[in-house]
Design a protein around this motif. Sequence first.
Motif, short mmCIF file in Angstrom:
data_model
loop_
_atom_site.label_atom_id
_atom_site.label_comp_id
_atom_site.label_asym_id
_atom_site.label_seq_id
_atom_site.Cartn_x
_atom_site.Cartn_y
_atom_site.Cartn_z
N HIS A 119 13.25 7.73 -4.16
CA HIS A 119 13.18 6.84 -5.33
C HIS A 119 11.78 6.41 -5.74
N ARG A 120 10.87 6.37 -4.79
CA ARG A 120 9.53 5.89 -5.09
C ARG A 120 8.75 6.96 -5.85
N VAL A 121 8.31 6.60 -7.04
CA VAL A 121 7.58 7.56 -7.87
C VAL A 121 6.09 7.25 -7.86
N LEU B 57 7.29 4.09 8.32
CA LEU B 57 6.35 3.14 7.71
C LEU B 57 5.38 3.88 6.80
N GLN B 58 4.89 4.99 7.28
CA GLN B 58 3.92 5.75 6.47
C GLN B 58 4.57 6.17 5.15
N THR B 59 5.84 6.54 5.20
CA THR B 59 6.53 6.94 3.99
C THR B 59 6.73 5.77 3.04
N GLY C 62 4.85 3.17 2.70
CA GLY C 62 3.67 2.53 2.15
C GLY C 62 3.72 1.04 2.42
N ALA C 63 2.97 0.29 1.64
CA ALA C 63 2.78 -1.14 1.91
C ALA C 63 4.10 -1.92 1.98
N ILE C 64 5.06 -1.53 1.18
CA ILE C 64 6.29 -2.32 1.10
C ILE C 64 6.98 -2.40 2.47
N ALA D 165 -11.26 -11.35 -4.58
CA ALA D 165 -10.06 -10.58 -4.28
C ALA D 165 -10.15 -9.31 -5.11
N VAL D 166 -9.58 -8.23 -4.59
CA VAL D 166 -9.68 -6.94 -5.27
C VAL D 166 -8.30 -6.50 -5.74
N GLY D 167 -8.15 -6.29 -7.04
CA GLY D 167 -6.84 -5.97 -7.60
C GLY D 167 -6.77 -4.62 -8.26
N TYR D 168 -6.44 -3.61 -7.46
CA TYR D 168 -6.16 -2.29 -8.03
C TYR D 168 -4.65 -2.05 -8.04
N SER D 169 -4.00 -2.30 -6.89
CA SER D 169 -2.60 -1.90 -6.72
C SER D 169 -1.64 -2.72 -7.57
N GLU D 170 -0.62 -2.02 -8.06
CA GLU D 170 0.48 -2.65 -8.78
C GLU D 170 1.78 -2.11 -8.19
N GLY E 292 0.40 2.63 -6.53
CA GLY E 292 -0.11 2.50 -5.16
C GLY E 292 -1.14 3.58 -4.92
N SER E 293 -0.70 4.67 -4.30
CA SER E 293 -1.60 5.81 -4.13
C SER E 293 -2.11 6.28 -5.48
N ASP E 294 -1.24 6.21 -6.46
CA ASP E 294 -1.61 6.63 -7.81
C ASP E 294 -2.19 5.43 -8.56
N THR F 272 -0.14 -6.27 -7.25
CA THR F 272 0.48 -6.59 -5.96
C THR F 272 -0.46 -6.20 -4.83
N TRP F 273 -0.16 -6.69 -3.62
CA TRP F 273 -0.98 -6.43 -2.43
C TRP F 273 -2.40 -6.92 -2.60
N THR F 274 -2.60 -8.00 -3.37
CA THR F 274 -3.96 -8.51 -3.47
C THR F 274 -4.23 -9.45 -2.31
N THR F 275 -4.88 -8.93 -1.32
CA THR F 275 -5.30 -9.74 -0.18
C THR F 275 -6.36 -10.73 -0.67
N SER F 276 -6.43 -11.89 -0.08
CA SER F 276 -7.47 -12.89 -0.39
C SER F 276 -7.23 -13.67 -1.69
N SER G 251 -3.38 8.28 4.56
CA SER G 251 -3.91 9.49 5.22
C SER G 251 -3.63 10.73 4.38
N GLU G 252 -2.43 10.79 3.82
CA GLU G 252 -2.06 11.96 3.02
C GLU G 252 -3.00 12.10 1.82
N ILE G 253 -3.39 10.96 1.26
CA ILE G 253 -4.30 10.98 0.11
C ILE G 253 -5.70 11.41 0.55
C1 LIG Z 1 -1.86 -5.60 4.05
C2 LIG Z 1 -2.28 -4.87 2.81
C3 LIG Z 1 -3.39 -5.28 2.11
C4 LIG Z 1 -3.76 -4.64 0.93
N1 LIG Z 1 -4.79 -5.14 0.21
C5 LIG Z 1 -5.03 -4.64 -1.03
C6 LIG Z 1 -5.97 -5.28 -1.89
O1 LIG Z 1 -6.59 -6.29 -1.55
N2 LIG Z 1 -6.11 -4.79 -3.13
C7 LIG Z 1 -5.43 -3.68 -3.59
O2 LIG Z 1 -5.63 -3.29 -4.71
N3 LIG Z 1 -4.54 -3.06 -2.79
C8 LIG Z 1 -4.31 -3.51 -1.52
N4 LIG Z 1 -3.37 -2.90 -0.72
C9 LIG Z 1 -2.58 -1.78 -1.24
C10 LIG Z 1 -2.93 -0.41 -0.65
O3 LIG Z 1 -4.13 0.04 -1.18
C11 LIG Z 1 -1.74 0.50 -0.95
O4 LIG Z 1 -0.73 0.13 -0.06
C12 LIG Z 1 -2.05 1.97 -0.77
O5 LIG Z 1 -2.89 2.42 -1.78
C13 LIG Z 1 -0.78 2.84 -0.76
O6 LIG Z 1 0.06 2.57 -1.85
P1 LIG Z 1 1.61 2.25 -1.68
O7 LIG Z 1 1.72 1.26 -0.58
O8 LIG Z 1 2.16 1.90 -2.99
O9 LIG Z 1 2.24 3.59 -1.14
P2 LIG Z 1 2.76 4.82 -2.02
O10 LIG Z 1 1.70 5.24 -2.95
O11 LIG Z 1 4.11 4.52 -2.54
O12 LIG Z 1 2.86 5.94 -0.90
C14 LIG Z 1 3.98 6.09 -0.06
C15 LIG Z 1 3.83 7.37 0.73
O13 LIG Z 1 3.76 8.47 -0.15
C16 LIG Z 1 2.62 9.25 0.11
N5 LIG Z 1 2.05 9.85 -1.09
C17 LIG Z 1 1.84 9.26 -2.28
N6 LIG Z 1 1.28 10.12 -3.13
C18 LIG Z 1 1.10 11.28 -2.46
C19 LIG Z 1 0.55 12.56 -2.79
N7 LIG Z 1 0.07 12.82 -3.98
N8 LIG Z 1 0.53 13.53 -1.82
C20 LIG Z 1 1.04 13.28 -0.60
N9 LIG Z 1 1.56 12.10 -0.24
C21 LIG Z 1 1.60 11.11 -1.15
C22 LIG Z 1 1.63 8.28 0.73
O14 LIG Z 1 0.66 8.94 1.49
C23 LIG Z 1 2.53 7.41 1.56
O15 LIG Z 1 2.79 8.00 2.79
C24 LIG Z 1 -3.01 -3.51 0.48
C25 LIG Z 1 -1.92 -3.09 1.22
C26 LIG Z 1 -1.53 -3.76 2.35
C27 LIG Z 1 -0.30 -3.34 3.06
#
Ligand SMILES: Cc1cc2nc3c(=O)[nH]c(=O)nc-3n(C[C@H](O)[C@H](O)[C@H](O)COP(=O)(O)OP(=O)(O)OC[C@H]3O[C@@H](n4cnc5c(N)ncnc54)[C@H](O)[C@@H]3O)c2cc1C
Lengths: 340, 393
Positions: free
Chosen positions: A225-227, A294-296, A298-300, B126-131, B135-137, B159-163, B375-377
Amino acid sequence: MRFAFDEDHVLFRTTVRDFFAKECTPAAVREAWSSHRGWSTERWTKLAALGVTGLTVPESHGGLGMDELSLVLVLEESGRAGLPEPIVDTTAVGAPLLAEVGSDDLRERWLRPVAAGQAILGVGLAGYPYVDHAGSADLLLLQRGDEVHAVAPDQVTMFEQPSLDGARRLATVEWEPRVGTRLADGERAAAAVESALDRGALATAAQLLGVSQQLINLAVQHARHRVQFGQPIGAFQAVKHMLADALLRLELARPVVYRAAYSVARDEPERALDVSMAKAYASDAATLASRVALQTHGAIGYTWEHDLHLWMKRGWALAASWGDAAWHRARVGAAVLPVP
Amino acid sequence: MDFELSPEQVAFREEVERFLDDNDDPEVFDVTRENMAQIVDTPKKRAFMRKVGEHGWLGITWPKEWGGQESDGVYEYLLNEALARRGGPQIGKGVGIIGKTILAHGSDRLKKEFLPKILRNEVEFAVGYSEPDAGSDAASMKLRATRDGDGWRLNGQKTWTTSAHFAEWYWVGARTDPDAPKHRGITLFLVPLDQPGITINGIWTMGDERTNDVFFDDVWVSDDYVVGELNRGFQYISEALDLERFTMFTFSPIEQRMDLLRDYVATETRDDERLGDDPVVRHEIARLATDCEVARVLGLRFVAKSMKGGPPPTTEASEYKLFATELSKRLANASMDIGGPGSQLRVHTEDAPMQGRAESTYRYTVIDTLGGGASEIQKNIIARRKLGLPKNF
Ligand SMILES: Cc1cc2nc3c(=O)[nH]c(=O)nc-3n(C[C@H](O)[C@H](O)[C@H](O)COP(=O)(O)OP(=O)(O)OC[C@H]3O[C@@H](n4cnc5c(N)ncnc54)[C@H](O)[C@@H]3O)c2cc1C
């Protein structure tokens, strides 16, 4: 040879699975974490009504008198549901141990309440320092040297040992052995301890199968489901391979655990070896599954709100209990390559 | 080629250690609080970092014109690792990410306003990239910035904005051109976090730390606080991520846990045998010790490369981040395994082996292979940038 379970076993598993789906939801597991004793007496009583708590208790004492082949599937389901109740200590280990070395009086006094879900047992063996749920146990079965004792909880001093799994309340217990509490000594005690240990390791191995399955299921659901980058992350090979590896490890562990259940049920000469292979493999499978899940996610998956951590922590805790992978591998090593 | 520190660098390191001894305080340094230890989230930690600033140790690599010393990155590395080794706050975001990006791309106005404050540690970011859907994207971020007078109106969610719950300023990416390709329509802003329209909700994690959801409801930002050029934000973010991948994932805590594990194995017995006499355990320790040395040298290679000026080395940062964080997890696995049944005991429990860090780091380190780019990224980055393989998305 028949490499499959009887219909009865499978049917019983289905019953238990349905029960857990209703009564042991993730919300219920979460509730256990914050409750006083870490588990629910109400759910335990309902499990008793299904026959689960007394599954290993002889029929003459109100149980089902079944063996580990029936129990192993139930334990697997309990792991999948994250069941917080003391099924390992009471049903898988305590009841058979008491049936084996307990006096007629003690058996009469405790086995029926165990089967009825009205009493729980705590087990403390020398090789494993913690007693799970010691604080809510009605009777403690404890090893000291070459003796096994049955001790009332008010005769021991307990020290809480906070576990990373909030539903497993661990304690170390200090106590003075007395003649009156002794159930067995010498070789008889040693044999009972050995089989108790094997039962505990088998039971946790079975639970670990369920835990791993649940972790993988959660991860697969999420990956579908995660895009990201315009497609479900499950479409990326990196994610697919990770999940396939985890599933493979689980599938490899499963028959080994079933085999160990068979050996324990029949008390085969290779029992200890089979159990150790099973526990080592199941521990590793769960460790990998939790990492991958967990790795799959991600942060959630790292948050308290999400259920994933309930299973990850159960997996880690069980992997370290009743002999961790390294301990069991060493036992396998000693069995297949005895020191001259 | 030479792997030794120069006499000046050794002297610097000793000076830092003396300074840390003089300022030793359990509320500032806590080795058991590993994952987010680097964050400056309490008044005590802030006061401590201000002292570090007074020593001229923040922005050590910055140009003299802006209060720096134009020193080698080695000094910054030595300082950061010394701080990390004690579980203390680190030079993190202000100096490492925001300061460096403003120096490279910011207006004079931003430089004048922020750089001196960063050097004195008077401001937290605080650093705000993620929504939620980015995430990875990260380039798919949607937080919307629309033109309004001499500035912009921001609406949406991060989301995930630490600090965010204690910082003053938010370093945040927003979409300014929805019609451009996704990575070309993003602009970086600096937004005061006490601005009306900003709501911050805590998210609690398995590592027992807090991060946050941040909501924007018609938040106004002046043009003065646009960082660099309009619509080029994602380029700056990518550069900053390369920096982050190195500075955020310090090596010292890994080394320290290796030492803890080694000491445990050397002194502990199981079944009347010294763990250290067990060949399997010895083998595992040997392998991990080797990998730790690899991670350390890999880190040094990054430092050496980044000293030559120019943009930060990108694949090297990914290689280091990937290896160090995966090693950190393997080390946590081994500590849990070798720690035996006690390794499931919670940190701060008296009987827990290795100061309870078997358990705590097992929980903390799971996030290092995700945060800062999974790691995958990192593997995707290495495959594309170094091997020249095509994009897979
Ligand atoms: C405690 C904590 C603090 C954080 N602090 C900050 C912060 O201060 N500011 C901020 O902006 N962000 C922050 N983050 C967010 C963090 O940068 C993201 O969690 C991270 O970029 C991964 O995104 P996601 O969690 O949405 O995982 P997803 O992108 O949903 O990834 C889930 C899985 O899919 C895999 N995947 C995704 N795309 C690909 C691809 N193209 N090829 C292969 N595999 C893929 C990933 O490797 C991962 O295993 C924080 C996260 C945490 C948990």
